[in-house]
Design an enzyme around this catalytic site. Structure first.
Site, PDB file in Angstrom:
ATOM      1  N   ASN A 187       6.857  14.238 -12.663  1.00 56.65           N
ATOM      2  CA  ASN A 187       7.439  14.338 -11.323  1.00 56.65           C
ATOM      3  C   ASN A 187       6.733  13.323 -10.423  1.00 56.65           C
ATOM      4  O   ASN A 187       5.614  13.553  -9.980  1.00 56.65           O
ATOM      5  CB  ASN A 187       7.231  15.772 -10.798  1.00 56.65           C
ATOM      6  CG  ASN A 187       7.745  15.940  -9.382  1.00 56.65           C
ATOM      7  OD1 ASN A 187       8.412  15.046  -8.841  1.00 56.65           O
ATOM      8  ND2 ASN A 187       7.432  17.074  -8.770  1.00 56.65           N
ATOM      9  N   LYS A 213       7.546  12.375  -7.481  1.00 55.29           N
ATOM     10  CA  LYS A 213       7.656  12.699  -6.040  1.00 55.29           C
ATOM     11  C   LYS A 213       8.047  11.431  -5.256  1.00 55.29           C
ATOM     12  O   LYS A 213       8.844  10.647  -5.750  1.00 55.29           O
ATOM     13  CB  LYS A 213       6.351  13.325  -5.556  1.00 55.29           C
ATOM     14  CG  LYS A 213       5.913  14.491  -6.463  1.00 55.29           C
ATOM     15  CD  LYS A 213       4.790  15.318  -5.929  1.00 55.29           C
ATOM     16  CE  LYS A 213       4.461  16.409  -6.943  1.00 55.29           C
ATOM     17  NZ  LYS A 213       3.489  17.364  -6.478  1.00 55.29           N
ATOM     18  N   HIS A 261      11.475  22.983  -6.445  1.00 54.35           N
ATOM     19  CA  HIS A 261      10.034  22.694  -6.426  1.00 54.35           C
ATOM     20  C   HIS A 261       9.436  23.301  -5.160  1.00 54.35           C
ATOM     21  O   HIS A 261      10.082  23.343  -4.111  1.00 54.35           O
ATOM     22  CB  HIS A 261       9.824  21.177  -6.455  1.00 54.35           C
ATOM     23  CG  HIS A 261       8.389  20.799  -6.654  1.00 54.35           C
ATOM     24  ND1 HIS A 261       7.486  20.809  -5.620  1.00 54.35           N
ATOM     25  CD2 HIS A 261       7.703  20.439  -7.762  1.00 54.35           C
ATOM     26  CE1 HIS A 261       6.295  20.458  -6.098  1.00 54.35           C
ATOM     27  NE2 HIS A 261       6.402  20.229  -7.393  1.00 54.35           N
ATOM     28  N   GLU A 312       7.432  22.221  -3.058  1.00 47.75           N
ATOM     29  CA  GLU A 312       7.433  21.334  -1.877  1.00 47.75           C
ATOM     30  C   GLU A 312       8.793  21.357  -1.196  1.00 47.75           C
ATOM     31  O   GLU A 312       8.886  21.230   0.031  1.00 47.75           O
ATOM     32  CB  GLU A 312       7.041  19.906  -2.298  1.00 47.75           C
ATOM     33  CG  GLU A 312       5.553  19.813  -2.607  1.00 47.75           C
ATOM     34  CD  GLU A 312       5.170  18.742  -3.611  1.00 47.75           C
ATOM     35  OE1 GLU A 312       5.989  17.840  -3.889  1.00 47.75           O
ATOM     36  OE2 GLU A 312       4.042  18.827  -4.146  1.00 47.75           O
ATOM     37  N   GLU A 324       5.072  27.110 -11.774  1.00 49.66           N
ATOM     38  CA  GLU A 324       4.120  26.279 -11.040  1.00 49.66           C
ATOM     39  C   GLU A 324       3.474  27.098  -9.927  1.00 49.66           C
ATOM     40  O   GLU A 324       4.079  27.263  -8.853  1.00 49.66           O
ATOM     41  CB  GLU A 324       4.843  25.094 -10.396  1.00 49.66           C
ATOM     42  CG  GLU A 324       5.423  24.106 -11.369  1.00 49.66           C
ATOM     43  CD  GLU A 324       5.461  22.706 -10.772  1.00 49.66           C
ATOM     44  OE1 GLU A 324       4.819  21.820 -11.318  1.00 49.66           O
ATOM     45  OE2 GLU A 324       6.112  22.516  -9.726  1.00 49.66           O
ATOM     46  N   GLY A 336      -1.498  19.873  -7.166  1.00 53.36           N
ATOM     47  CA  GLY A 336      -2.257  18.812  -6.499  1.00 53.36           C
ATOM     48  C   GLY A 336      -3.651  19.209  -6.056  1.00 53.36           C
ATOM     49  O   GLY A 336      -4.288  18.492  -5.279  1.00 53.36           O
ATOM     50  N   SER A 392      -1.669  20.733 -11.593  1.00 54.74           N
ATOM     51  CA  SER A 392      -2.944  20.114 -11.996  1.00 54.74           C
ATOM     52  C   SER A 392      -3.090  19.944 -13.508  1.00 54.74           C
ATOM     53  O   SER A 392      -4.186  20.113 -14.051  1.00 54.74           O
ATOM     54  CB  SER A 392      -4.123  20.897 -11.404  1.00 54.74           C
ATOM     55  OG  SER A 392      -4.094  20.801  -9.991  1.00 54.74           O
TER      56      SER A 392
HETATM   57  P1  PGA Z   1       0.329  18.062  -9.874  1.00 54.69           P
HETATM   58  O1  PGA Z   1       1.817  18.371  -9.400  1.00 54.69           O
HETATM   59  O2  PGA Z   1       0.362  17.799 -11.350  1.00 54.69           O
HETATM   60  O3  PGA Z   1      -0.101  16.866  -9.076  1.00 54.69           O
HETATM   61  O4  PGA Z   1      -0.490  19.290  -9.549  1.00 54.69           O
HETATM   62  C1  PGA Z   1       2.681  19.139 -10.182  1.00 54.69           C
HETATM   63  C2  PGA Z   1       4.020  19.262  -9.505  1.00 54.69           C
HETATM   64  O5  PGA Z   1       4.081  19.229  -8.269  1.00 54.69           O
HETATM   65  O6  PGA Z   1       5.052  19.391 -10.176  1.00 54.69           O
END
Ligand code: PGA
Length: 242
Positions: free
Chosen positions: A14, A16, A96, A98, A166, A172, A206
């Site tokens: 992903n 983003k 997601h 976000e 998730e 993150g 992560s």
């Molecule tokens: P990350 O993000 O691996 O940076 O924690 C995962 C995601 O948002 O799908």
């Protein structure tokens, strides 16, 4: 539609709001895809770069990060499932955290998005996960149950939909649940409703080269959704090679 049964595991990058043509050219030259063709690698760039990725991809699949909940009509700035299918996109991340947090997406929107994607033979990767507050209150399973009940459409089944667990607090942050917690939560998702027994369930939050192997080898984990670490070609190569 891609046959999910043909794959043993899924690794979804992903990106983003990152990347441009130069970045993509370099990334594609630098990554090395696994020999094991039962590993399904999906890269999700920005919508603008989907076409370029589809035309230049090697042995990986291309996914979108979002789609409109509307099929067509007066919705300025939206991108439909129909448009994604024109670009030969095979997967699309939906719901997601976000998008739920910053763009106020509701389970019902995610349900419509997934349904529209399935109709266009695009596999929705439906994200669910608890916040830190939910976890501290001990209500993770209840939150997941509610999200799954409302955001997975009736037309979804194990052959046309992937679930991504998730935890919001793990995205993150460098934090992850313990392996036991991940496995137990995936087992809960799979078992609490017989509809989900055979679904592919991937973990995100992560995931890095140094923990991907232990996470994806858990009994109930069918792969990983990778954010930050998927932007570094050497790290991503290690993730998919492991
Ligand atoms: P990350 O993000 O691996 O940076 O924690 C995962 C995601 O948002 O799908």
């Amino acid at each position: 539609m891609i046959k999910l049964d043909n794959f043993s595991s899924f690794f979804v990058a992903n990106w983003k709001l990152n990347g441009n043509f130069k970045f993509i050219d370099q990334f594609i030259t630098e990554i090395s895809l696994p020999q094991d063709t039962t590993k399904c690698v999906v890269i999700c760039p920005t919508t603008i770069h989907l076409d370029y990725m589809s035309k230049n991809k090697t042995k990986f699949y291309v996914g979108a990060q979002n789609v409109s909940q509307h099929k067509d009509g007066a919705f300025t700035g939206e991108i439909s499932a129909d448009s994604l299918s024109d670009l030969n996109v095979n997967f699309c991340i939906v719901g997601h955290s976000e998008r739920r947090q910053f763009f106020f997406e509701k389970n019902e929107d995610i349900n419509h998005k997934s349904e529209n994607l399935i109709k266009k033979n695009i596999i929705p990767i439906v994200c669910v996960g608890e916040t830190l507050e939910d976890k501290e209150k001990g209500i993770t399973n209840g939150i997941l149950e509610e999200q799954l009940k409302k955001s997975i459409p009736i037309s979804s089944n194990f052959q046309n939909t992937i679930i991504a667990y998730e935890p919001v607090w793990a995205i993150g942050t460098g934090l992850t649940p313990t392996n036991k917690e991940i496995n137990d939560t995936h087992s809960f998702i799979r078992e609490h409703n017989s509809k989900f027994n055979k679904f592919k369930i991937i973990y995100g939050g992560s995931v890095k080269a140094n923990n991907v192997n232990e996470i994806t080898s858990l009994l109930n984990v069918d792969g990983a959704l990778i954010g930050g670490a998927s932007l570094k070609s050497d790290e991503f190569t290690k993730i998919i090679q492991d």
